[in-house]
Write a protein that holds these residues in place. Structure first.
Motif, mmCIF file in Angstrom:
data_model
loop_
_atom_site.group_PDB
_atom_site.id
_atom_site.type_symbol
_atom_site.label_atom_id
_atom_site.label_comp_id
_atom_site.label_asym_id
_atom_site.label_seq_id
_atom_site.Cartn_x
_atom_site.Cartn_y
_atom_site.Cartn_z
ATOM 1 N N GLU A 28 0.816 -1.218 0.000
ATOM 2 C CA GLU A 28 0.000 0.000 0.000
ATOM 3 C C GLU A 28 0.853 1.273 0.000
ATOM 4 N N SER A 29 1.834 1.358 0.882
ATOM 5 C CA SER A 29 2.591 2.608 0.973
ATOM 6 C C SER A 29 4.097 2.422 1.153
ATOM 7 N N ALA A 30 4.557 1.240 1.521
ATOM 8 C CA ALA A 30 5.999 1.003 1.700
ATOM 9 C C ALA A 30 6.695 1.079 0.346
ATOM 10 N N ARG A 31 7.845 1.742 0.300
ATOM 11 C CA ARG A 31 8.558 1.921 -0.945
ATOM 12 C C ARG A 31 10.062 1.760 -0.742
ATOM 13 N N SER A 32 10.755 1.425 -1.824
ATOM 14 C CA SER A 32 12.209 1.437 -1.924
ATOM 15 C C SER A 32 12.901 0.752 -0.739
ATOM 16 N N PHE A 33 13.755 1.506 -0.023
ATOM 17 C CA PHE A 33 14.592 0.881 1.001
ATOM 18 C C PHE A 33 13.777 0.367 2.183
ATOM 19 N N GLU A 34 12.624 0.937 2.445
ATOM 20 C CA GLU A 34 11.800 0.425 3.542
ATOM 21 C C GLU A 34 11.314 -0.981 3.234
ATOM 22 N N VAL A 35 10.986 -1.222 1.963
ATOM 23 C CA VAL A 35 10.575 -2.564 1.548
ATOM 24 C C VAL A 35 11.692 -3.562 1.827
ATOM 25 N N THR A 36 12.900 -3.179 1.447
ATOM 26 C CA THR A 36 14.054 -4.049 1.672
ATOM 27 C C THR A 36 14.309 -4.264 3.157
ATOM 28 N N PHE A 37 14.200 -3.198 3.932
ATOM 29 C CA PHE A 37 14.458 -3.310 5.367
ATOM 30 C C PHE A 37 13.531 -4.333 6.020
ATOM 31 N N TRP A 38 12.234 -4.207 5.790
ATOM 32 C CA TRP A 38 11.303 -5.100 6.459
ATOM 33 C C TRP A 38 11.471 -6.546 6.005
ATOM 34 N N ARG A 39 11.702 -6.764 4.704
ATOM 35 C CA ARG A 39 11.898 -8.145 4.240
ATOM 36 C C ARG A 39 13.155 -8.737 4.853
ATOM 37 N N SER A 40 14.254 -7.973 4.861
ATOM 38 C CA SER A 40 15.497 -8.477 5.444
ATOM 39 C C SER A 40 15.352 -8.704 6.946
ATOM 40 N N PHE A 41 14.650 -7.791 7.618
ATOM 41 C CA PHE A 41 14.447 -7.930 9.057
ATOM 42 C C PHE A 41 13.713 -9.227 9.384
ATOM 43 N N PHE A 42 12.644 -9.511 8.657
ATOM 44 C CA PHE A 42 11.884 -10.720 8.934
ATOM 45 C C PHE A 42 12.626 -11.979 8.468
ATOM 46 N N THR A 43 13.540 -11.823 7.503
ATOM 47 C CA THR A 43 14.397 -12.945 7.139
ATOM 48 C C THR A 43 15.335 -13.285 8.295
ATOM 49 N N VAL A 44 15.911 -12.255 8.919
ATOM 50 C CA VAL A 44 16.780 -12.470 10.084
ATOM 51 C C VAL A 44 16.020 -13.175 11.191
#
Length: 291
Positions: free
Chosen positions: A30-46
């Motif tokens: 809905e509103s997450a873009r660019s580096f925030e998208v990467t941050f959350w995916r990487s965070f939940f991968t960790v």
């Protein structure tokens, strides 16, 4: 878990299906873009790997990270580049463009292996590299508004470059008697990606809906298939893995097409077919020669 060859093939197909959901899921944010998208995916991968890896390898996984040496950390850095560039590229260009660009990874790997390890490149691979280059040129040359895709393409190109560098480092280390476990390196990469993209993600704009989707990607699109692919790699030959991994391109384009209405252009389909065809022929001929 003991895998037969047939089970490993089936499991690798499942892995590519899990990898391929990134594009269509990203299109529903809905509103997450660019580096925030990467941050959350990487965070939940960790978070996911911190649960999965100790269950799979025990506490020894953390010892492997501490004792892995420079090669493991270089490998981890390469993983972090792949994680970051892939998601940023998806926010800049189409899913089809990103996936087809990533499909050139085996060719870049062959070039780096020739340059840094001394691996000989067969004539068939040089021909395949030329065909893939023609396919990429056709794919982007046929798009009228090239500027809107060029940035995303260049970012996406960082993924196969990092992947090829990762493979080269691992092969070089193994040739010198060091056996790197790639799974802990993935955890290192996810941590680096999380820390690197955190300051670039402010101010956060992701909704609860977005965070839920990105948590799904962290677990289902990265953490789980990563572990499964390592298991498959212990049973399947390298050419088999390379060929099966191409299914991610097909699945990813189809999911984005039918799940998000992102119809690939004719030039993308034609150029992409040339890239994938070159890789398939190269790997099949090489497989037959080795057999």
């Amino acid at each position: 878990m003991k895998l037969t060859h047939s089970k490993a093939v089936f499991l690798m197909i499942l892995v590519t299906m899990m990898w391929s959901i990134a594009g269509v899921v990203t299109r529903h944010l809905e509103s997450a873009r660019s580096f925030e998208v990467t941050f959350w995916r990487s965070f939940f991968t960790v978070v996911s790997l911190l649960v999965i890896l100790p269950l799979w390898q025990g506490r020894a996984v953390f010892t492997k990270i501490r004792n892995g040496g420079s090669a493991l950390w270089i490998s981890g850095f390469c993983w972090s580049v792949m994680f970051t560039a892939f998601m940023v590229a998806l926010t800049l260009t189409t899913v089809a463009n990103v996936l087809v660009t990533m499909a050139v990874s085996p060719f870049i790997t062959a070039l780096l292996a020739r340059a840094f390890i001394g691996h000989r490149i067969p004539g068939r691979t040089w021909l395949a590299i030329a065909m893939a280059g023609a396919g990429i040129a056709w794919m982007y040359g046929g798009q009228m508004d090239l500027s809107s895709h060029l940035g995303g393409t260049l970012v996406a190109l960082m993924v196969p470059l990092a992947s090829a560098s990762n493979w080269t480092v691992v092969q070089h280390s193994r040739a010198h008697g060091k056996n790197i476990d790639l799974v802990p390196a993935v955890l290192v990469g996810a941590v680096i990606s999380t820390l690197a993209t955190l300051p670039l993600s402010f101010p956060f704009s992701a909704t609860a809906h977005d965070i839920g989707l990105l948590a799904l990607l962290g677990l289902v699109q990265l953490a789980i298939p990563c572990v499964l692919s390592v298991m498959c790699a212990g049973v399947l030959k390298a050419p088999e893995v390379a060929l099966l991994a191409l299914l991610e391109v097909i699945f990813g384009i189809l999911l984005a097409w039918f799940g998000a209405g992102e119809v690939p252009g004719a030039s993308v389909l034609t150029g992409g077919a040339l890239v994938i065809g070159a890789l398939v022929v190269n790997e099949l001929v090489g497989w037959r020669q080795r057999a």
